[in-house]
Design an enzyme around this catalytic site. Structure first.
Site, mmCIF file in Angstrom:
data_model
loop_
_atom_site.group_PDB
_atom_site.id
_atom_site.type_symbol
_atom_site.label_atom_id
_atom_site.label_comp_id
_atom_site.label_asym_id
_atom_site.label_seq_id
_atom_site.Cartn_x
_atom_site.Cartn_y
_atom_site.Cartn_z
ATOM 1 N N ASP A 1 -4.973 -9.900 -7.379
ATOM 2 C CA ASP A 1 -5.224 -8.983 -8.718
ATOM 3 C C ASP A 1 -4.279 -8.237 -9.620
ATOM 4 O OD1 ASP A 1 -5.059 -7.374 -6.342
ATOM 5 O OD2 ASP A 1 -7.260 -6.501 -6.756
ATOM 6 N N THR B 1 -1.488 0.239 -10.368
ATOM 7 C CA THR B 1 -2.753 -0.089 -9.738
ATOM 8 C C THR B 1 -3.549 0.789 -9.038
ATOM 9 O OG1 THR B 1 -3.877 -2.162 -8.869
ATOM 10 C CG2 THR B 1 -1.836 -1.123 -7.866
ATOM 11 N N ARG C 1 0.391 3.689 -3.393
ATOM 12 C CA ARG C 1 -0.293 5.091 -3.056
ATOM 13 C C ARG C 1 0.870 6.130 -3.051
ATOM 14 N NH1 ARG C 1 -5.532 4.132 0.320
ATOM 15 N NH2 ARG C 1 -5.799 1.986 0.239
ATOM 16 N N GLU D 1 0.696 -1.242 0.139
ATOM 17 C CA GLU D 1 0.066 0.029 0.032
ATOM 18 C C GLU D 1 0.991 1.290 -0.003
ATOM 19 O OE1 GLU D 1 -3.164 0.191 -0.664
ATOM 20 O OE2 GLU D 1 -4.075 -1.880 0.008
ATOM 21 N N GLU E 1 -12.503 0.119 -9.892
ATOM 22 C CA GLU E 1 -12.129 -0.899 -10.912
ATOM 23 C C GLU E 1 -13.221 -0.981 -12.131
ATOM 24 O OE1 GLU E 1 -10.145 -1.690 -7.039
ATOM 25 O OE2 GLU E 1 -12.160 -1.421 -7.691
#
Length: 599
Positions: free
Chosen positions: A319, A590, A185, A181, A504
């Site tokens: 994913d 992503t 980010r 994360e 998404e």
């Protein structure tokens, strides 16, 4: 009173510090901004959490030689974006109206964040309280830098850069960092803002390098596999750290874009070396798993065994590992075929084992990406579960179809995207739930709707063990269950009824629109945006909602940074001119952070 020498040293330190800060500010002030900007600077709420400081120690397990960025002759990458025809005056008017509505939603969210949670991670859209679940480094601020730039909010962009100066990535409110994360980010946000702004703000790359060097410490293990949940304060203080025996596939395999881009921009190969070692290990074992071509959800990074688990999905926990295969190929400019080959193995296995056509009232020719588990006896059991997270797959398949010359898979991509659109349109709120189940058709070419078959399917999937045995009572039992569970036609179960502002679905609609030029996708995006606007807006920002199966759902006091970093960015881009952040010039990580592709 301080002795003269110490006073002189103290004065010197204050002067030098002031000059350094001033030089940063001068570098930032690229636009002619009014002095009122300085008078309206938002104030950060006072920090209540204790700060834990990162300490640098010598590497315990240094590498003997670094893997360099590939320099071989690149393979040509086909053009991705559609050649758009000029729009009519009415089309332009409608598009600009929608674009303005999305920008207005972003500004409402940004105003609420500035007023209530400036320099904190997230704002509570109901309470106005702030949360610091991602290190306490202003996740929403850093995550949204590139959105500000893309939307032309340059004064807010510069204000945010001034605030960025005060963020110290070497101190956190958390003892354990989520490396994945933090990478997608923060590191992604900094690199993207640097790329989009043409590299004119060295502060962004300086901060990215600082954070990259901190995160690099998570790779200091005997086999150089990183820790996913990293006790960064302890680090190597007492003994060498080892990789974890249970790590999620997405957490291990979704660091490549950010670390590769950091190496490209700094010329420092150690970041690329770190992630390429992961890729090589994944590639070596890809066809040795229980479903060759796919990696299971859980991996043993400590023993470098990626073949033990028996659960497979393209959804949550796995994913972005798959998403990054075609995207890393793009970021490396086609200089290696490793990622192309890995993607081809994966997509063939996914088409065979994970994608399925569900039974729907309108007999729509759509696909859902589900999950599969292999038993100890070798049997594969499909779980016809849909996830909002798997909605990225349609965009990934469309991208792969273009760059790897697999044109027939554009149809597959459209079916997957249409599956997510169907899930949105089927709910009373107009918004798709987090997770649900549907009834898969035994034969995708013979999938005609039957209410009785659907009801029997609900019974068999949920109540077979305890319910009636004859068909007539099974149907009656299921009819009653449909009412109690508030099931829309075609759904057999909704396990998680929330919508947490996820991106998404709009992500894949945006990518498919840019690839095909189909303006009907813009209409679908607008319907989705209007539904979210109605259900999620609060006086402060936008809120996750508790139950998409009702018309007026309860709002939850959470608004993750991906709302402004991803969801609103993709809504904005689908209504922007196609040249804005072109897929032929940028590749998105992503977290929707666009990195500039090599020329």
């Amino acid at each position: 009173m301080l002795p003269f020498g110490r006073r002189r040293a103290a004065v010197f330190f204050i002067v030098v510090s002031g000059l350094l800060i001033f030089s940063q500010l001068v570098r930032l002030d690229q636009w002619d901004l009014s002095s009122s900007l300085w008078q309206t600077e938002p104030q950060a709420p006072e920090r209540a959490e204790p700060r834990i400081h990162f300490q640098t120690f010598p590497e315990v397990y240094p590498v003997s030689s670094l893997i360099q960025l590939p320099t071989s002759t690149p393979s040509p990458i086909p053009k991705i974006q559609h050649d758009f025809e000029p729009e009519t005056a009415s089309q332009s008017k409608e598009r600009l109206k929608r674009l303005g509505a999305v920008k207005k939603a972003f500004l409402h969210s940004w105003k609420g964040y500035k007023a209530h949670a400036w320099l904190q991670d997230e704002v509570g859209p109901l309470s106005g309280e702030y949360k610091n679940d991602f290190g306490g480094w202003g996740a929403t601020l850093v995550d949204s830098l590139d959105t500000l730039y893309i939307m032309g909010l340059h004064e807010e962009f510069v204000r945010s850069l001034r605030a960025l100066i005060t963020i110290d990535f070497s101190a956190s409110n958390l003892a354990t960092l989520n490396v994945f994360e933090t990478t997608i980010r923060y590191l992604g946000g900094l690199l993207s803002a640097y790329d989009l702004s043409g590299g004119q703000y060295s502060l962004l790359l300086d901060k990215a390098r600082q954070l990259g060097d901190i995160l690099y410490g998570a790779f200091d293990t005997p086999n150089r596999m990183p820790l996913a949940r990293w006790d960064w304060a302890a680090g190597q203080r007492y003994h060498g750290q080892t990789a974890q025996s249970h790590i999620l596939a997405a957490e291990l395999g979704s660091l490549s874009l950010e670390f590769t881009r950091l190496s490209q921009l700094t010329g420092e190969p150690k970041y690329y070396d770190a992630v390429q070692r992961i890729t090589d290990a994944l590639a070596e074992q890809q066809n040795d798993t229980h479903i060759p071509g796919l990696w299971p959800v859980a991996l043993n990074a400590k023993k470098l065994r990626f073949t033990e688990d028996r659960s497979f999905t393209l959804g949550g926990m796995a994913d972005s590992l798959y998403e990054y295969l075609p995207k890393e190929h793009l970021l490396l400019g086609g200089t290696t075929q490793q990622y192309a080959q890995m993607y081809e193995f994966a997509i063939e296995a996914a088409k065979e084992h994970l994608f399925f056509r569900p039974l729907t009232p309108g007999n729509q020719d759509i696909l859902i990406s589900g999950s599969v588990r292999k038993s100890s006896f070798g049997a594969l059991k499909q779980d016809p579960q849909g996830q909002h997270l798997t909605c990225f797959v349609g965009g990934m398949v469309a991208l792969g179809a273009k760059i790897f010359s697999r044109p027939e898979e554009l149809t597959t991509a459209r079916q997957l995207v249409d599956g997510c659109i169907w899930a949105y349109e089927s709910m009373p709120s107009g918004i798709m739930p987090e997770t649900f189940r549907v009834m898969p058709c035994k034969d995708p070419h013979d999938c005609e709707w039957s209410r009785e078959a659907w009801l029997k399917g609900i019974f068999d999937m949920n109540h077979k063990a305890a319910g009636p045995k004859d068909d007539e009572n099974k149907v009656a039992f299921a009819e009653n269950w449909v009412v109690q569970a508030k099931l829309s036609q075609g759904f057999t179960e909704v396990m998680d009824k929330r919508y947490i502002l996820r991106p998404e679905a709009i992500e894949s609609i945006f990518i498919l629109y840019r690839i095909t030029g189909d303006r009907r996708l813009q209409d679908k995006a607008w319907q989705m945006f209007q539904a979210i606007e109605k259900a999620a807006r609060t006086p402060i920002s936008y809120a996750a909602i508790a139950d998409v199966t009702v018309n007026d759902p309860e709002r939850l006091d959470t608004c993750e940074s991906f709302w402004t970093a991803e969801t609103l960015k993709y809504f904005f881009l689908i209504f922007s001119e196609p040249s804005i952040v072109s897929l032929d010039e940028f590749v998105f990580n992503t977290e929707a952070h666009p990195f500039r592709r090599p020329a």
